[in-house]
Design an enzyme around this catalytic site. Structure first.
Site, PDB file in Angstrom:
ATOM      1  N   HIS A   1      37.208  -6.454  -3.832  1.00  0.00           N
ATOM      2  CA  HIS A   1      37.081  -5.683  -5.198  1.00  0.00           C
ATOM      3  C   HIS A   1      37.600  -6.395  -6.355  1.00  0.00           C
ATOM      4  CE1 HIS A   1      36.953  -1.361  -6.526  1.00  0.00           C
ATOM      5  NE2 HIS A   1      36.753  -2.078  -7.703  1.00  0.00           N
TER       6      HIS A   1
ATOM      7  N   LYS B   1      33.884  -1.810  -0.927  1.00  0.00           N
ATOM      8  CA  LYS B   1      34.845  -2.965  -1.624  1.00  0.00           C
ATOM      9  C   LYS B   1      36.093  -2.622  -0.812  1.00  0.00           C
ATOM     10  CE  LYS B   1      32.293  -2.475  -5.984  1.00  0.00           C
ATOM     11  NZ  LYS B   1      32.187  -1.026  -6.092  1.00  0.00           N
TER      12      LYS B   1
ATOM     13  N   ASP C   1      26.236   1.982  -4.948  1.00  0.00           N
ATOM     14  CA  ASP C   1      27.530   1.302  -4.989  1.00  0.00           C
ATOM     15  C   ASP C   1      28.872   2.261  -4.718  1.00  0.00           C
ATOM     16  OD1 ASP C   1      28.756  -1.656  -5.869  1.00  0.00           O
ATOM     17  OD2 ASP C   1      29.674  -0.215  -7.247  1.00  0.00           O
TER      18      ASP C   1
ATOM     19  N   TYR D   1      37.435   4.299  -4.993  1.00  0.00           N
ATOM     20  CA  TYR D   1      37.237   5.301  -5.638  1.00  0.00           C
ATOM     21  C   TYR D   1      37.234   6.876  -5.304  1.00  0.00           C
ATOM     22  CZ  TYR D   1      33.886   1.736  -7.789  1.00  0.00           C
ATOM     23  OH  TYR D   1      33.525   0.631  -8.406  1.00  0.00           O
TER      24      TYR D   1
END
Length: 312
Positions: free
Chosen positions: A119, A86, A52, A57
């Protein structure tokens, strides 16, 4: 079904399969990005097949490299890996959805992702900044119809850029908006939310189950308690006396009890760790079972405690 039979999966409402245990790759900004590469390689080596990640990120290059290196060394084939990315909140305008996914794919050096999810349901001003603000530091929001965003997500699935599409941090009302949309082509396969014994999301879980939507739990071990977001005085989940007593009883760690709890509720659970010993340890989730009495005890820990007011 191409997934390794040793890997426990659940079927999604579009016919694809998701491994019930996933490896979470988020780390706070101060952690060097090279750590994401190392940890993801360790996780795949330990048996994790569900990875994931997210555009926001800022580590998809490293995570993609880890996946590709484990394919190259023969540990896995691409079809054995279930990879989630996402769509970030600055790309919710329908015309920005596909370019955002293409940007993630370019960073990953992959042809497709297995799951692409929205997200957060709150749109922010488009641009390079992840958290756009005005000169006074106030967040710059954007007005976007999520139903239009969803149609763009559906087109990404039709184009083969993602196998499945879903959402994250949606409440029941927001989910219903998509589900009741005129001309809906694909339902979200999942809703990824903060979920742990202190915030067990039982109402949302029941609703998702009734609509054949999988609930995916993040912060399942409480959280890494990143300073700007988390109240440092909030109780540490893994220090909970009930959880610790149960860990002793089963001769497992409190983390394993918290992860196994989700599995037995029919929740797909993400385990986030950059520590080699704990990455391997988290695979023990399949080696034991909690009694229904102990499941009820864990249900009793719920206190609607949200660690992340701002959800990552």
């Amino acid at each position: 079904m191409s997934m390794d039979p040793k890997v426990q999966c659940v079927e999604l409402n579009d016919g694809h399969f998701i491994p019930v245990l996933g490896f979470g790759t988020y780390a706070p900004e101060e952690v060097p990005k090279s750590k994401a590469l190392e940890a993801t390689k360790l996780a795949i080596g330990a048996g994790f097949r569900h990875i994931d990640c997210a555009y926001a990120y800022n580590n998809e290059k490293e995570v993609g490299l880890a996946i590709r290196s484990k394919i190259e060394d023969g540990t896995v084939k691409r079809k054995d890996i279930f990879y989630t990315s996402k769509l970030w909140i600055t790309f919710l305008r329908p015309e920005l959805v596909r370019p955002a996914l293409e940007k993630s794919l370019k960073n990953l050096q992959l042809d497709y992702v297995d799951l692409y999810i929205i997200h957060l349901p709150t749109a922010m001003k488009p641009g390079e900044e992840l958290f756009p603000t005005d000169e006074h530091g106030k967040a710059l929001s954007d007005t976007v119809d999520l139903c239009a965003t969803w149609e763009a997500m559906e087109k990404c699935k039709d184009a083969g850029l993602t196998k499945s599409i879903g959402v994250s941090n949606f409440n029941r009302r927001q989910l219903e908006k998509i589900l009741n949309k005129a001309g809906l082509k694909y339902k979200p396969v999942c809703n990824q939310v903060e979920c742990h014994p202190y915030l067990n999301q039982s109402k949302l879980l029941d609703f998702c189950k009734s609509k054949d939507i999988v609930l995916v739990a993040y912060s399942a071990l409480g959280t890494q308690r990143p300073k700007p977001w988390v109240d440092q005085s909030s109780p540490v989940l893994l220090d909970d006396p009930v959880l610790c007593a149960m860990a002793k009883k089963y001769e497992r760690t409190p983390a394993l009890i918290a992860l196994r709890y989700q599995l037995q509720r029919g929740v797909v659970v993400l385990a986030k760790s950059y520590n080699e010993k704990r990455i391997k340890e988290n695979m023990q989730i399949f080696e034991f079972q909690l009694t229904s009495e102990d499941m009820k005890v864990l249900d009793g820990l719920n206190r609607n405690l949200r660690y992340l007011p701002f959800r990552l």
